[in-house]
Structure formats: C-alpha cells, structure tokens
Design a protein around this motif. Structure first.
Motif, short mmCIF file in Angstrom:
data_model
loop_
_atom_site.label_atom_id
_atom_site.label_comp_id
_atom_site.label_asym_id
_atom_site.label_seq_id
_atom_site.Cartn_x
_atom_site.Cartn_y
_atom_site.Cartn_z
N GLY A 92 29.83 21.18 27.58
CA GLY A 92 30.34 21.30 26.22
C GLY A 92 31.63 22.09 26.24
N LEU A 93 32.74 21.42 25.88
CA LEU A 93 34.05 22.05 25.98
C LEU A 93 34.31 23.02 24.83
CD1 LEU A 93 36.05 18.88 27.02
CD2 LEU A 93 35.30 20.74 28.50
N PRO A 94 34.97 24.13 25.11
CA PRO A 94 35.30 25.10 24.06
C PRO A 94 36.28 24.53 23.04
CG PRO A 94 35.48 26.06 26.26
CD PRO A 94 35.37 24.59 26.44
N HIS A 95 36.37 25.20 21.89
CA HIS A 95 37.22 24.69 20.82
C HIS A 95 38.59 25.34 20.78
CE1 HIS A 95 35.84 28.40 18.99
NE2 HIS A 95 36.58 28.22 17.92
N LYS A 96 38.85 26.29 21.69
CA LYS A 96 40.17 26.93 21.72
C LYS A 96 40.36 27.58 23.09
CE LYS A 96 38.51 31.16 19.41
NZ LYS A 96 38.68 32.01 18.22
N PRO A 97 41.58 28.03 23.40
CA PRO A 97 41.85 28.61 24.72
C PRO A 97 40.97 29.81 25.02
CG PRO A 97 43.90 28.09 23.61
CD PRO A 97 42.81 27.89 22.60
N ALA A 98 40.83 30.08 26.30
CA ALA A 98 39.96 31.16 26.76
C ALA A 98 40.55 32.52 26.43
CB ALA A 98 39.73 31.05 28.26
N PRO A 99 39.69 33.50 26.13
CA PRO A 99 40.19 34.89 26.04
C PRO A 99 40.62 35.37 27.41
CG PRO A 99 37.79 34.80 25.90
CD PRO A 99 38.26 33.38 25.88
N THR A 100 41.21 36.56 27.44
CA THR A 100 41.78 37.09 28.68
C THR A 100 40.75 37.16 29.80
OG1 THR A 100 43.34 38.41 27.38
CG2 THR A 100 43.00 39.04 29.69
N ALA A 101 39.53 37.53 29.47
CA ALA A 101 38.49 37.69 30.49
C ALA A 101 37.89 36.36 30.93
CB ALA A 101 37.39 38.60 29.98
N GLY A 102 38.23 35.27 30.26
CA GLY A 102 37.63 33.98 30.55
C GLY A 102 36.56 33.63 29.53
N TYR A 103 36.10 32.39 29.60
CA TYR A 103 35.09 31.93 28.65
C TYR A 103 33.71 32.52 28.97
CZ TYR A 103 38.21 28.18 27.06
OH TYR A 103 39.26 27.46 26.54
N PRO A 104 32.97 32.93 27.95
CA PRO A 104 31.53 33.12 28.18
C PRO A 104 30.90 31.77 28.47
CG PRO A 104 32.03 33.30 25.84
CD PRO A 104 33.35 33.18 26.56
N VAL A 105 29.85 31.76 29.29
CA VAL A 105 29.24 30.51 29.73
C VAL A 105 27.75 30.52 29.40
CG1 VAL A 105 28.90 28.89 31.63
CG2 VAL A 105 30.90 30.41 31.63
N LEU A 106 27.30 29.44 28.77
CA LEU A 106 25.89 29.24 28.46
C LEU A 106 25.33 28.18 29.40
CD1 LEU A 106 23.25 29.34 26.84
CD2 LEU A 106 24.37 27.91 25.09
N TRP A 107 24.39 28.57 30.25
CA TRP A 107 23.73 27.67 31.18
C TRP A 107 22.40 27.24 30.57
CZ3 TRP A 107 26.40 26.60 35.74
CH2 TRP A 107 27.52 27.43 35.99
N ALA A 108 22.30 25.97 30.18
CA ALA A 108 21.15 25.47 29.43
C ALA A 108 20.30 24.55 30.30
CB ALA A 108 21.61 24.73 28.18
N LEU A 109 19.06 24.94 30.53
CA LEU A 109 18.13 24.10 31.29
C LEU A 109 17.58 23.00 30.40
CD1 LEU A 109 16.22 26.86 33.30
CD2 LEU A 109 18.40 25.73 33.82
N ASP A 110 16.92 22.01 31.03
CA ASP A 110 16.51 20.80 30.30
C ASP A 110 17.69 20.30 29.48
OD1 ASP A 110 13.78 20.56 31.16
OD2 ASP A 110 13.25 22.21 29.84
N GLY A 111 18.84 20.19 30.15
CA GLY A 111 20.10 19.99 29.45
C GLY A 111 20.21 18.74 28.60
N LEU A 112 19.54 17.65 29.00
CA LEU A 112 19.64 16.43 28.20
C LEU A 112 18.81 16.52 26.93
CD1 LEU A 112 19.64 13.61 30.92
CD2 LEU A 112 21.51 15.02 30.05
N ALA A 113 17.93 17.50 26.85
CA ALA A 113 17.19 17.76 25.62
C ALA A 113 17.84 18.86 24.79
CB ALA A 113 15.74 18.13 25.94
#
Length: 347
Positions: A92-113
């Motif tokens: 899932g792509l972010p909606h705007k450029p990354a902050p200085t530290a980089g994007y926070p990342v959400l790792w979602a299991l059972d991803g197709l659900a």
C-alpha cells in the motif's frame, strides 16, 4: 520473483522517481511505472481459465472484464529461501513524500484478507473535485507504507500455509489444531520477513528503522506475540488481534515467564495492543454446548489477560488490552485491520 501487477497514474510521482533509481532487478520493474504501462493497482486475485470453466454463467463473460484492482498499490510474488513457501505481497503506497526519518511501515499478516480492510482508512492523495477542508484533513495525516504478506495461492486465509508459518517451534503438547498437520515455522518465517523481504523493499522505499509495526490476527496474533517475546528488536509496535495463545498447550504463554528476564525492552521499547472478543470465551448466544466447551477450553480472554499481565510491568513496554463485548473471533480481524493503520503511522 514474479510481479503480478503494476501501478501508475498521476499520483505518487515522488515515490516513482525514487523507485526508478533503485537497483535491479526489482527497480527495472518499478521504473516501468513511469512509462504508464498500466492504470490501476494491485490485482489481488485473478480468475484463471480453469476457474472460469468451473463456475456457472448465463452467458459468456465479456473479454474486457478484468480482475478487481485496488488503487495506489503494488503486488508481486516471491519464494522464500527460509521457508520454502511462495508469498503474494501487496504494498500500500503512501499518499505523500516520506518524512526525514523515512516512512513508518505496517507489516500485515494474512495480507490478502487484511489489506482490503485497510482500504477504507488509508490516507488518500489529492483527487479532482475534493473540498479544501477534506484536503487539509488528509494532508495532515501521517504517511506510511503498508506491506501485506499473503500467499501465492490467492486465498485470503490460506489455512495450511499460515498454520506452518505463524506457529512457534519447540512445542511438545498436542497442537490443538484439527485442520492442519504442519506447524512450528515461525522462526523461519520471521527470517523471511526481516532478512529477505525487508531488505528487498528497503532498496526502494525509505523506511523509518524505529517505526515498524507487526499486525496479526488469530495464528497471526500468536506469531506477533511470539516475535515480541523472543526477538522484539525487529519491530517497535505490535498489534495482536485475537491471538491463538491456546496453541500447543498454551506454549507461548506458558514459556513467557522464563523468557522475560532475557528481554531488554529498555533497549527495544515496544508499544503493544492485544485485542480479544468477549464472545470468544463467553458467547452471549448461538453457541452449541460443544462450541461452548471448545471456547472454554481455549480460554481466549483469560489468555490475553494473562499475557498482558505478565508483560505490563516490564520497563519499556506500553501495553493496552482491549476486550470487546459482542465480538467473536472473525470480528477481531475487521476491528484490528481498520484501527492498526492509525496505530502504526502515528508519530
């Protein structure tokens, strides 16, 4: 690695520019985005010819009909050298450029659900005709990257594949799983996430190393708490929705007191949310005597309370336990998937 779909359009130009400069082979695929090969996003599942022949239709399907797609997303298949399983990854792509530290990342299991459930709450990029007030609201929302890990079978819940990946090794008691016969691959699956998939994606997306969130439901929630209580250095936030702590004679829960002294949450602080539905142990209605007995034996509410109680006093841990009335097991996936996005992307 096989790409199942590509993304392009007027949105996300900053992301595409970054991706096009990354190293091959994945970068070459991403660079095609700038050429406008496809409009749309992730194709979560496709109807194969054999599948089409197995369904009943009143008339032949139009040839222009295509698989359902999601916006602002990427997808690819990858086979892990650690687990031997083949995964379907949705980004899932972010909606705007990354902050200085980089994007926070959400790792979602059972991803197709879980990933489609997150669509309603993901921040949106600018759209034609939207109001200035709406844009101000969306513009203020933190941007983040969603990495949803599913299986190449295309099943939203791949019962046997997840039973192997999400359950811990070393259990001596019976599994308690009447559906799947292979278990104990959690440590290998964690190596896939942290040693294969994360480095691959980090070549193309700036990631905040201090804001990785792991989300899992049921067996995925068990994996989330197993990771938290064995290798907490890999993630800083954890959301365990209805964790199956009953597995293997309550192995993860029963061994937690012995593991706690070795865990340094001061060096690796963790924000943790554990959720459970009260109907998972104390159903208000519709449960047969057999179902009542099964729910009582699994002690979903008691297990969540005990795990939270053992972890809460630890320095460096911020934990909330949510016990939801009128919620049963499947409800907790929907509840968590819609709320974990804010949990993961909040500063």
């Amino acid at each position: 690695m096989h790409m199942t779909a590509l993304f392009h359009g007027g949105r996300g130009r900053h992301l595409r520019d970054r991706a096009a400069c990354a190293a091959p082979p994945f970068a070459r695929l991403l660079s095609r985005l700038c050429g406008g090969l496809l409009a749309g996003a992730l194709m979560l599942q496709t109807v194969q010819p054999a599948q089409a022949q197995s369904i009943s239709v009143a008339a032949p399907l139009p040839v222009e009909w295509a698989p359902v797609q999601l916006s602002r997303s990427l997808g690819f298949d990858i086979e892990s050298r650690h687990t031997g399983q083949r995964y379907r990854i949705a980004i899932g792509l972010p909606h705007k450029p990354a902050p200085t530290a980089g994007y926070p990342v959400l790792w979602a299991l059972d991803g197709l659900a879980s990933f489609p459930l997150m669509e309603t709450v993901r921040p949106r990029p600018p759209a034609a005709g939207e109001s200035a007030e709406w844009r101000r609201k969306i513009g203020d929302e933190p941007a983040g990257l969603i990495v949803a890990i599913g299986y190449a079978s295309g099943e939203p819940i791949d019962v046997n594949a997840r039973a192997l990946d999400y359950t811990p090794p070393g259990t001596t008691a019976p599994s308690g799983d009447s559906f799947s016969g292979r278990h104990g691959g959690a440590d290998a699956f964690l190596r896939f996430l942290t040693q294969e998939l994360r480095p691959l994606l980090a070549r193309h997306f700036p990631m905040n190393p201090q804001q990785h969130t792991l989300f899992g439901f049921s067996y995925g929630g068990l994996f989330t708490l197993h990771t938290l209580s064995t290798q907490p250095q890999h993630f800083q936030r954890y959301w365990a929705a209805s964790p199956s702590l009953w597995f293997g004679g309550h192995h993860v829960l029963e061994t937690l007191p012995q593991r706690l002294p070795a865990l340094d949450f001061v060096a690796h602080p963790a924000r943790v949310t554990i959720t459970v539905g009260l109907d998972e142990q104390y159903p208000a209605s519709f449960a047969t005597p057999q179902q009542q007995e099964r729910l009582q034996s699994r002690r979903m509410v008691d297990n969540a309370e005990r795990f939270a109680g053992l972890l809460t006093p630890r320095p460096g841990v911020q934990l909330q336990l949510l016990k939801l009335a009128a919620h049963e097991h499947p409800d907790m996936l929907t509840h968590g998937a819609r709320r974990v996005v804010d949990f993961a992307f909040a500063p």
